[in-house]
Scaffold this motif. Sequence first.
Motif, PDB file in Angstrom:
ATOM      1  N   ILE A   4       5.474   9.390  -0.338  1.00 27.65           N
ATOM      2  CA  ILE A   4       5.086   9.227  -1.587  1.00 27.65           C
ATOM      3  C   ILE A   4       3.705   9.472  -1.892  1.00 27.65           C
ATOM      4  O   ILE A   4       2.870   9.325  -1.202  1.00 27.65           O
ATOM      5  CB  ILE A   4       5.528   7.614  -1.874  1.00 27.65           C
ATOM      6  CG1 ILE A   4       4.539   6.574  -1.167  1.00 27.65           C
ATOM      7  CG2 ILE A   4       7.057   7.396  -2.122  1.00 27.65           C
ATOM      8  CD1 ILE A   4       4.855   5.357  -1.737  1.00 27.65           C
ATOM      9  N   ILE A   5       3.379   9.863  -3.057  1.00 26.77           N
ATOM     10  CA  ILE A   5       2.143  10.344  -3.560  1.00 26.77           C
ATOM     11  C   ILE A   5       2.033   9.936  -4.934  1.00 26.77           C
ATOM     12  O   ILE A   5       2.988  10.049  -5.718  1.00 26.77           O
ATOM     13  CB  ILE A   5       1.740  11.761  -3.137  1.00 26.77           C
ATOM     14  CG1 ILE A   5       0.443  12.088  -3.747  1.00 26.77           C
ATOM     15  CG2 ILE A   5       2.852  12.669  -3.548  1.00 26.77           C
ATOM     16  CD1 ILE A   5      -0.175  13.439  -3.180  1.00 26.77           C
ATOM     17  N   GLY A   6       0.686   9.679  -5.477  1.00 28.50           N
ATOM     18  CA  GLY A   6       0.461   9.306  -6.813  1.00 28.50           C
ATOM     19  C   GLY A   6      -1.043   9.578  -7.074  1.00 28.50           C
ATOM     20  O   GLY A   6      -1.812   9.321  -6.385  1.00 28.50           O
ATOM     21  N   VAL A   7      -1.173  10.388  -8.331  1.00 34.11           N
ATOM     22  CA  VAL A   7      -2.580  10.862  -8.513  1.00 34.11           C
ATOM     23  C   VAL A   7      -2.900  10.643  -9.651  1.00 34.11           C
ATOM     24  O   VAL A   7      -2.098  10.338 -10.840  1.00 34.11           O
ATOM     25  CB  VAL A   7      -2.384  12.673  -8.405  1.00 34.11           C
ATOM     26  CG1 VAL A   7      -3.494  12.994  -9.174  1.00 34.11           C
ATOM     27  CG2 VAL A   7      -2.088  12.953  -7.117  1.00 34.11           C
ATOM     28  N   PHE A 190      -2.061   4.538   1.466  1.00 35.64           N
ATOM     29  CA  PHE A 190      -3.413   4.781   1.395  1.00 35.64           C
ATOM     30  C   PHE A 190      -4.103   5.276   0.139  1.00 35.64           C
ATOM     31  O   PHE A 190      -3.253   5.897  -0.675  1.00 35.64           O
ATOM     32  CB  PHE A 190      -4.061   5.951   2.359  1.00 35.64           C
ATOM     33  CG  PHE A 190      -3.747   5.395   3.824  1.00 35.64           C
ATOM     34  CD1 PHE A 190      -4.597   5.033   4.660  1.00 35.64           C
ATOM     35  CD2 PHE A 190      -2.175   6.000   4.628  1.00 35.64           C
ATOM     36  CE1 PHE A 190      -4.218   4.764   6.168  1.00 35.64           C
ATOM     37  CE2 PHE A 190      -2.035   5.548   5.575  1.00 35.64           C
ATOM     38  CZ  PHE A 190      -3.018   5.048   6.647  1.00 35.64           C
ATOM     39  N   LEU A 191      -5.309   4.714  -0.165  1.00 35.31           N
ATOM     40  CA  LEU A 191      -6.039   5.122  -1.407  1.00 35.31           C
ATOM     41  C   LEU A 191      -6.998   6.258  -0.937  1.00 35.31           C
ATOM     42  O   LEU A 191      -7.956   5.822  -0.226  1.00 35.31           O
ATOM     43  CB  LEU A 191      -6.534   3.640  -2.127  1.00 35.31           C
ATOM     44  CG  LEU A 191      -7.432   4.267  -3.294  1.00 35.31           C
ATOM     45  CD1 LEU A 191      -6.543   4.770  -4.405  1.00 35.31           C
ATOM     46  CD2 LEU A 191      -8.196   3.083  -3.852  1.00 35.31           C
ATOM     47  N   PHE A 204      -2.907   7.752  -4.348  1.00 31.77           N
ATOM     48  CA  PHE A 204      -2.111   7.148  -3.221  1.00 31.77           C
ATOM     49  C   PHE A 204      -1.454   8.117  -2.448  1.00 31.77           C
ATOM     50  O   PHE A 204      -0.826   9.006  -2.976  1.00 31.77           O
ATOM     51  CB  PHE A 204      -1.301   6.011  -3.835  1.00 31.77           C
ATOM     52  CG  PHE A 204      -1.992   4.798  -4.490  1.00 31.77           C
ATOM     53  CD1 PHE A 204      -2.833   3.850  -3.936  1.00 31.77           C
ATOM     54  CD2 PHE A 204      -2.040   4.849  -5.936  1.00 31.77           C
ATOM     55  CE1 PHE A 204      -3.142   2.592  -4.568  1.00 31.77           C
ATOM     56  CE2 PHE A 204      -2.924   3.905  -6.609  1.00 31.77           C
ATOM     57  CZ  PHE A 204      -3.244   2.747  -5.802  1.00 31.77           C
ATOM     58  N   ALA A 205      -1.284   7.879  -1.067  1.00 30.96           N
ATOM     59  CA  ALA A 205      -0.278   8.444  -0.703  1.00 30.96           C
ATOM     60  C   ALA A 205       0.251   8.007   0.912  1.00 30.96           C
ATOM     61  O   ALA A 205      -0.743   7.048   1.422  1.00 30.96           O
ATOM     62  CB  ALA A 205      -0.743  10.200   0.031  1.00 30.96           C
ATOM     63  N   SER A 206       1.524   8.404   1.556  1.00 32.27           N
ATOM     64  CA  SER A 206       1.859   7.723   2.719  1.00 32.27           C
ATOM     65  C   SER A 206       1.081   7.947   3.882  1.00 32.27           C
ATOM     66  O   SER A 206       0.990   7.164   4.778  1.00 32.27           O
ATOM     67  CB  SER A 206       3.269   8.204   2.888  1.00 32.27           C
ATOM     68  OG  SER A 206       4.213   7.961   2.100  1.00 32.27           O
ATOM     69  N   GLU A 207       0.329   9.065   3.836  1.00 29.12           N
ATOM     70  CA  GLU A 207      -0.519   9.545   4.917  1.00 29.12           C
ATOM     71  C   GLU A 207      -1.915   9.995   4.857  1.00 29.12           C
ATOM     72  O   GLU A 207      -2.079  10.543   3.782  1.00 29.12           O
ATOM     73  CB  GLU A 207       0.351  10.596   5.929  1.00 29.12           C
ATOM     74  CG  GLU A 207       1.787   9.910   6.505  1.00 29.12           C
ATOM     75  CD  GLU A 207       2.398  10.809   7.655  1.00 29.12           C
ATOM     76  OE1 GLU A 207       1.546  11.620   8.149  1.00 29.12           O
ATOM     77  OE2 GLU A 207       3.601  10.839   7.513  1.00 29.12           O
ATOM     78  N   THR A 208      -2.678   9.701   5.681  1.00 27.88           N
ATOM     79  CA  THR A 208      -4.263  10.066   5.612  1.00 27.88           C
ATOM     80  C   THR A 208      -4.320  11.598   5.699  1.00 27.88           C
ATOM     81  O   THR A 208      -4.953  12.085   4.773  1.00 27.88           O
ATOM     82  CB  THR A 208      -4.984   9.560   6.812  1.00 27.88           C
ATOM     83  OG1 THR A 208      -4.447   9.929   7.874  1.00 27.88           O
ATOM     84  CG2 THR A 208      -5.004   8.182   6.572  1.00 27.88           C
ATOM     85  N   LYS A 220      -9.301   3.453   1.175  1.00 29.54           N
ATOM     86  CA  LYS A 220      -8.463   1.970   1.718  1.00 29.54           C
ATOM     87  C   LYS A 220      -7.314   2.337   2.205  1.00 29.54           C
ATOM     88  O   LYS A 220      -6.552   3.254   1.846  1.00 29.54           O
ATOM     89  CB  LYS A 220      -8.421   1.431   0.200  1.00 29.54           C
ATOM     90  CG  LYS A 220      -8.029  -0.205   0.834  1.00 29.54           C
ATOM     91  CD  LYS A 220      -7.775  -0.807  -0.670  1.00 29.54           C
ATOM     92  CE  LYS A 220      -6.892  -2.462  -0.402  1.00 29.54           C
ATOM     93  NZ  LYS A 220      -7.889  -3.295   0.261  1.00 29.54           N
ATOM     94  N   GLU A 221      -7.056   1.625   3.166  1.00 26.11           N
ATOM     95  CA  GLU A 221      -5.568   1.499   3.761  1.00 26.11           C
ATOM     96  C   GLU A 221      -4.953   0.125   3.229  1.00 26.11           C
ATOM     97  O   GLU A 221      -5.597  -0.866   3.513  1.00 26.11           O
ATOM     98  CB  GLU A 221      -5.522   1.559   5.283  1.00 26.11           C
ATOM     99  CG  GLU A 221      -4.209   1.282   6.164  1.00 26.11           C
ATOM    100  CD  GLU A 221      -4.443   1.767   7.425  1.00 26.11           C
ATOM    101  OE1 GLU A 221      -5.447   1.867   8.028  1.00 26.11           O
ATOM    102  OE2 GLU A 221      -3.208   1.831   8.161  1.00 26.11           O
TER     103      GLU A 221
END
Length: 479
Positions: A4-7, A190-191, A204-208, A220-221
């Motif tokens: 998932i990702i949100g921008v 993650f943010l 926000f996303a699932s992976e760094t 932030k995690e």
Amino acid sequence: MCGIIGVSSYDDCATELFLGMNALQHRGQDASGIVTFSGHFRLVKGNGLVSQVFDAESLEGLPGKTGLGHVRYATQGTLEPAMAQPFYMNYPFGIAMVHNGNVDNSGELAAWLHDEQYRLIETTNDLELILYAFASELEKKPLPGIGSEDIFDAVGAVQRRVQGAYAVIALIAGKGLLGFKDPYGIRPLFLGKRTENGKVAWAFASETSCLEMLGYEIAKELAGGDAVLIDTDGNVQERHFSAAKPGAFCVFEYIYFAREDSSFCGSLVAEAREAMGKSLAKRFKERGLEPDVVIDVPTSAEFFAQGLADELGIPYRRGFVKNKYVGRSFIKPTQAERSRTVRLKLNPIPSVVRGKKVAVVDDSIVRGTTSKRIVELLRQAGAAKIYCVSAAPPLRFPCVYGIDMSVKTELIAGAKSLDEVAAFIGADELIYQSLEDVEACFPGVGLCSACFSGVYPTGISPESIERIERDRIAAKKAG
Ligand code: 5GP
Ligand code: MG
């Protein structure tokens, strides 16, 4: 499992979502979807890879500076396109949502939503339950003057009501972008923050690795129970809700799911896999085994194999070529099809293994299909001895938190003794990692290792586990 990702950006974000979803593609290849907001929600989703669902034209039809993206690996529900995420609803305000994970108490939630909230549940996707639960909690607030406290209150209520593993990103029209996790923090989120010419974007996303590739710094995690809201002015607010639950981050992210260049709880996946590989060396020493070469089952086992070879002081070589254009073998419906796909996907390099004692490392043994075929292929290629190595401990219990190993009877180490597994696979030796050795690689990190130990952090009942298994068998038959 899903990505998932949100921008929340200063420019249209559809292209960025598309690129980010490509960087998360390993987390799900069944369906892809994007929703953006520009006064209206615009949604495109469908079955297939990100590059199959989207092109320049479809991205142009997705205006807006805020948006959500999802790549789906179907663990719950069928493969109907309607099951693809994101989902959105228009009241209150308009809420779009994506999630990664699995809800434990879906029956109870569906009954509450239907009988007490008068909502029509239209899919078997858990996201619908989380979305409606959130909307129902938000509706209780004085809607015209609603503020961030009200939104956080609704998140807290959802975290109490919805049991299971979930990382969620929501886009609330006119209010902002919200990320939150279940109280145990089983799935990652993650943010990130990106500053360009004085302008700031948040994601926000699932992976760094996904955030880093898009130019974000990790801000932030999110831990279990965390919620973060980026309001429409770009202000960041945070809340932590759950009452001191022990962290239970999914150990399988380190073992199989995540990319090697991502980090969780301070451990880079590549390094974690190398360390787990190293700890396997003592199993060889205990049994007096002296392989000539270590090879991996590409590509998820590469770093484990390198760690093992380093520790044993012998060479690591690539013993197989993987055709990455052949689809996933894992969830092909029949065993015969799965075996055939493994054969089409992996071909040995005979000169690496001929006449040698070969340690072949895979990240995990699930049904045993891959290992059995690998042993056959290595024998045909002339290996003298074959030592099969699983970098994961025996998988004995279904994952009810979103990884596709949901039925106990399908797990070979759940159904058979380890000697029977070795006999089935046909290797000269079978070596498994121990759970203590895995845990020793992550000091101070609270892990969920339910698939190895049967200890489920959310305290799910055996009946619920059985129901989830039944649903999954039915969905696989239907899909
Ligand atoms: P098996 O062939 O034993 O059923 O499965 C083992 C193989 O599946 C390993 O090569 C491993 O990399 C892969 N694997 C493990 N977990 C998952 C998963 O959740 N999804 C997919 N697609 N593959 C997995
Ligand atoms: Mg594999």
